[in-house]
Write an enzyme that holds these catalytic residues in place. Structure first.
Site, mmCIF file in Angstrom:
data_model
loop_
_atom_site.group_PDB
_atom_site.id
_atom_site.type_symbol
_atom_site.label_atom_id
_atom_site.label_comp_id
_atom_site.label_asym_id
_atom_site.label_seq_id
_atom_site.Cartn_x
_atom_site.Cartn_y
_atom_site.Cartn_z
ATOM 1 N N GLU A 91 -12.912 -3.494 -8.359
ATOM 2 C CA GLU A 91 -13.018 -4.940 -8.181
ATOM 3 C C GLU A 91 -14.013 -5.344 -7.060
ATOM 4 O O GLU A 91 -13.806 -4.521 -6.143
ATOM 5 C CB GLU A 91 -11.862 -5.791 -8.277
ATOM 6 C CG GLU A 91 -11.178 -5.363 -9.502
ATOM 7 C CD GLU A 91 -9.600 -6.106 -9.587
ATOM 8 O OE1 GLU A 91 -9.271 -6.655 -8.521
ATOM 9 O OE2 GLU A 91 -8.715 -5.617 -10.045
ATOM 10 N N CYS A 104 -16.340 -8.883 -0.327
ATOM 11 C CA CYS A 104 -15.064 -7.783 -0.123
ATOM 12 C C CYS A 104 -15.498 -6.607 -1.238
ATOM 13 O O CYS A 104 -15.250 -6.977 -2.323
ATOM 14 C CB CYS A 104 -14.122 -8.748 -0.546
ATOM 15 S SG CYS A 104 -12.551 -7.708 -0.576
ATOM 16 N N CYS A 111 -5.932 3.619 -5.101
ATOM 17 C CA CYS A 111 -5.436 3.860 -4.001
ATOM 18 C C CYS A 111 -4.184 4.850 -3.806
ATOM 19 O O CYS A 111 -3.245 4.794 -4.860
ATOM 20 C CB CYS A 111 -4.972 2.703 -3.128
ATOM 21 S SG CYS A 111 -4.581 2.958 -1.283
ATOM 22 N N CYS A 115 1.483 1.045 -1.368
ATOM 23 C CA CYS A 115 2.201 -0.139 -0.585
ATOM 24 C C CYS A 115 2.778 -0.909 -1.580
ATOM 25 O O CYS A 115 2.271 -1.323 -2.765
ATOM 26 C CB CYS A 115 1.098 -1.155 0.121
ATOM 27 S SG CYS A 115 0.373 -0.220 1.417
ATOM 28 N N CYS A 118 1.262 -4.378 -3.256
ATOM 29 C CA CYS A 118 -0.150 -4.370 -3.525
ATOM 30 C C CYS A 118 -0.458 -3.873 -5.208
ATOM 31 O O CYS A 118 0.115 -2.962 -5.569
ATOM 32 C CB CYS A 118 -0.861 -3.333 -2.841
ATOM 33 S SG CYS A 118 -2.591 -3.188 -3.063
ATOM 34 N N CYS A 332 -7.737 -8.272 -4.547
ATOM 35 C CA CYS A 332 -8.195 -7.149 -5.274
ATOM 36 C C CYS A 332 -7.104 -6.286 -5.932
ATOM 37 O O CYS A 332 -5.799 -6.420 -5.541
ATOM 38 C CB CYS A 332 -8.974 -6.253 -4.327
ATOM 39 S SG CYS A 332 -10.544 -6.668 -4.389
HETATM 40 N N1 SAH Z 1 -6.651 -0.353 1.874
HETATM 41 C C1 SAH Z 1 -6.838 -1.293 3.131
HETATM 42 C C2 SAH Z 1 -7.717 -2.276 2.585
HETATM 43 C C3 SAH Z 1 -7.712 -2.649 1.186
HETATM 44 S S1 SAH Z 1 -6.119 -3.802 1.025
HETATM 45 C C4 SAH Z 1 -5.628 -2.071 3.730
HETATM 46 O O1 SAH Z 1 -4.589 -1.785 3.276
HETATM 47 O O2 SAH Z 1 -6.028 -2.485 4.740
HETATM 48 C C5 SAH Z 1 -6.993 -5.212 1.685
HETATM 49 C C6 SAH Z 1 -5.864 -6.192 2.284
HETATM 50 O O3 SAH Z 1 -5.110 -6.740 1.491
HETATM 51 C C7 SAH Z 1 -4.786 -5.573 3.080
HETATM 52 O O4 SAH Z 1 -4.605 -6.394 4.394
HETATM 53 C C8 SAH Z 1 -3.712 -5.457 2.276
HETATM 54 O O5 SAH Z 1 -2.461 -5.150 2.838
HETATM 55 C C9 SAH Z 1 -3.851 -6.710 1.625
HETATM 56 N N2 SAH Z 1 -2.800 -7.110 0.380
HETATM 57 C C10 SAH Z 1 -2.646 -6.096 -0.732
HETATM 58 N N3 SAH Z 1 -1.837 -6.686 -1.578
HETATM 59 C C11 SAH Z 1 -1.562 -7.910 -1.094
HETATM 60 C C12 SAH Z 1 -1.103 -9.099 -1.801
HETATM 61 N N4 SAH Z 1 -0.123 -8.743 -2.850
HETATM 62 N N5 SAH Z 1 -0.875 -10.219 -1.048
HETATM 63 C C13 SAH Z 1 -1.636 -10.364 0.079
HETATM 64 N N6 SAH Z 1 -2.240 -9.308 0.738
HETATM 65 C C14 SAH Z 1 -2.150 -8.230 -0.045
HETATM 66 FE FE1 SF4 Z 2 -3.917 0.854 -0.572
HETATM 67 FE FE2 SF4 Z 2 -3.127 -1.389 -1.327
HETATM 68 FE FE3 SF4 Z 2 -1.890 -0.422 0.613
HETATM 69 FE FE4 SF4 Z 2 -4.294 -1.010 0.989
HETATM 70 S S1 SF4 Z 2 -2.670 -2.382 0.634
HETATM 71 S S2 SF4 Z 2 -3.399 0.903 1.322
HETATM 72 S S3 SF4 Z 2 -5.008 -0.819 -1.279
HETATM 73 S S4 SF4 Z 2 -1.895 0.321 -1.772
#
Ligand code: SAH
Ligand code: SF4
Length: 343
Positions: A91, A104, A111, A115, A118, A332
């Site tokens: 995406e 973006c 990944c 997390c 996410c 994303c």
């Molecule tokens: N992997 C990298 C970049 C991609 S994620 C990282 O984790 O920083 C981009 C951002 O979206 C990160 O700050 C991540 O923590 C946040 N993110 C992921 N899932 C989310 C959610 N459900 N609500 C808000 N932010 C989220």
């Molecule tokens: Fe990976 Fe999502 Fe964690 Fe970023 S927030 S490191 S994309 S699992």
């Protein structure tokens, strides 16, 4: 196996052309075509038919094909699902700000970091993207909207520092004056905190903006939502951030997704303020996007405002991130997950 020609640096292209018995200056012509976004060698009209054919036999040009497109009815944010040669999808989101267009983009298919809040983390990991596949996302958006992108954020699917070499190659190519020529200061890279790679990046002294996804004020909460914290704890992460600031002279921005009842109390804010002391930091509060299966809810507006007031007492400035494209699940990982569930 044909060569991924759009991922090559100019000097690598020159070497390849030499090996093909061609003249060196051809490399720059080809490089310019590739970064203008042509999708076939036949469009390279100042190159001989014969060389175009040789290139076609030895190389391929990465493209990001549009599988799906969603346009927000609130703010014109556009979200794309792109596919690559092997059918893998990622995406990307195109946003319009007063200063121009920001894209973006994704750096990996999925990944590994897992997390808990996410959507990308929930879908597992398929593979790294090449530099050319990152560039192709920008090019497809430019072509589809007849615009030029001025800012890039590596905040889509994937952990950029877990695909370090390809991401660095992307950064060098996309900022090349003969390529898309996007200023390094107009690029942000977001990481969950892969500490050794932050040191490596710091030593390169690139003028990009580093965003660190913190999302918690202490190890106890952070390890619960971000497994990476069990490998590199918060103190070692913050130490790396201090080093990054010293090496690059750049301010770091910390991302903090506000999750109702998990990390959004005043005491969390006070603790965070103390931890960030001595770092030139800005905190971005993002109301967490609810992702199916996580059970997390976004914090209330007045909770966030109170959090900001407490942080301010420690001299830390924080703002609430404007959410764009909230009707199209613009964060994303959500679109690909939907597509996978429907398939
Ligand atoms: N992997 C990298 C970049 C991609 S994620 C990282 O984790 O920083 C981009 C951002 O979206 C990160 O700050 C991540 O923590 C946040 N993110 C992921 N899932 C989310 C959610 N459900 N609500 C808000 N932010 C989220
Ligand atoms: Fe990976 Fe999502 Fe964690 Fe970023 S927030 S490191 S994309 S699992």
């Amino acid at each position: 196996m044909r060569t991924d020609i759009k991922s090559m640096y100019l000097n690598e292209l020159e070497d390849m052309l030499k090996k093909l018995g061609e003249q060196k200056y051809r490399a720059l012509q080809i490089f310019k075509w590739l970064h203008e976004g042509v999708n076939s060698f036949d469009e390279m009209t100042n190159i001989s038919q014969k060389l175009r054919q040789t290139l076609g036999e030895n190389c391929y040009i990465s493209n990001a094909a549009i599988e799906k497109k969603l346009i927000s009815s609130y703010d014109d944010t556009r979200k794309y699902l792109f596919s690559f040669v092997d059918g893998e999808c990622v995406e990307s989101v195109l946003m319009k700000y007063h200063h121009g267009y920001t894209s973006c983009i994704s750096t990996q298919v999925g990944c590994k970091m897992g997390c808990t809040f996410c959507a990308t983390g929930k879908s597992g990991f398929s593979r790294n993207l090449t530099a050319s596949e990152m560039i192709a996302q920008l090019q497809s958006e430019q072509r589809d909207n007849n615009i030029r992108i001025s800012n890039v954020v590596l905040m889509g699917m994937g952990e950029p520092l877990d695909n370090f070499d390809n991401v660095i190659r992307f950064l060098r190519l996309v900022t090349d004056e003969n390529g898309m020529n996007i200023g390094m200061r107009h690029i942000s890279l977001s990481t969950c905190g892969i500490v050794p790679r932050i040191y490596e990046l710091a030593d390169m002294k690139l003028q990009l903006t580093l965003s660190v996804s913190l999302h918690a004020p202490n190890d106890e909460i952070r390890s619960r939502t971000m497994p990476i914290n069990r490998r590199y704890d918060m103190e070692s992460l913050l130490e790396a951030c201090r080093y990054y600031c010293r090496q690059t002279g750049r301010r770091i921005s910390f991302e903090y997704a506000m999750i109702d009842g998990i990390n959004d109390s005043d005491s969390s804010a006070a603790e965070l303020g103390k931890r960030l002391n001595g770092i030139i930091a800005h905190v971005n509060l993002i109301p967490v996007n609810s992702v199916k299966g996580t059970g997390y809810r976004k914090s209330k507006r007045d909770r966030m405002e109170s959090f900001i007031r407490v942080l301010a007492k420690s001299g830390i400035t924080a703002t609430i991130r404007r959410t764009l494209g909230s009707d199209i699940n613009a964060s994303c990982g959500q679109l690909r997950r939907q597509a996978a569930e429907q398939a």
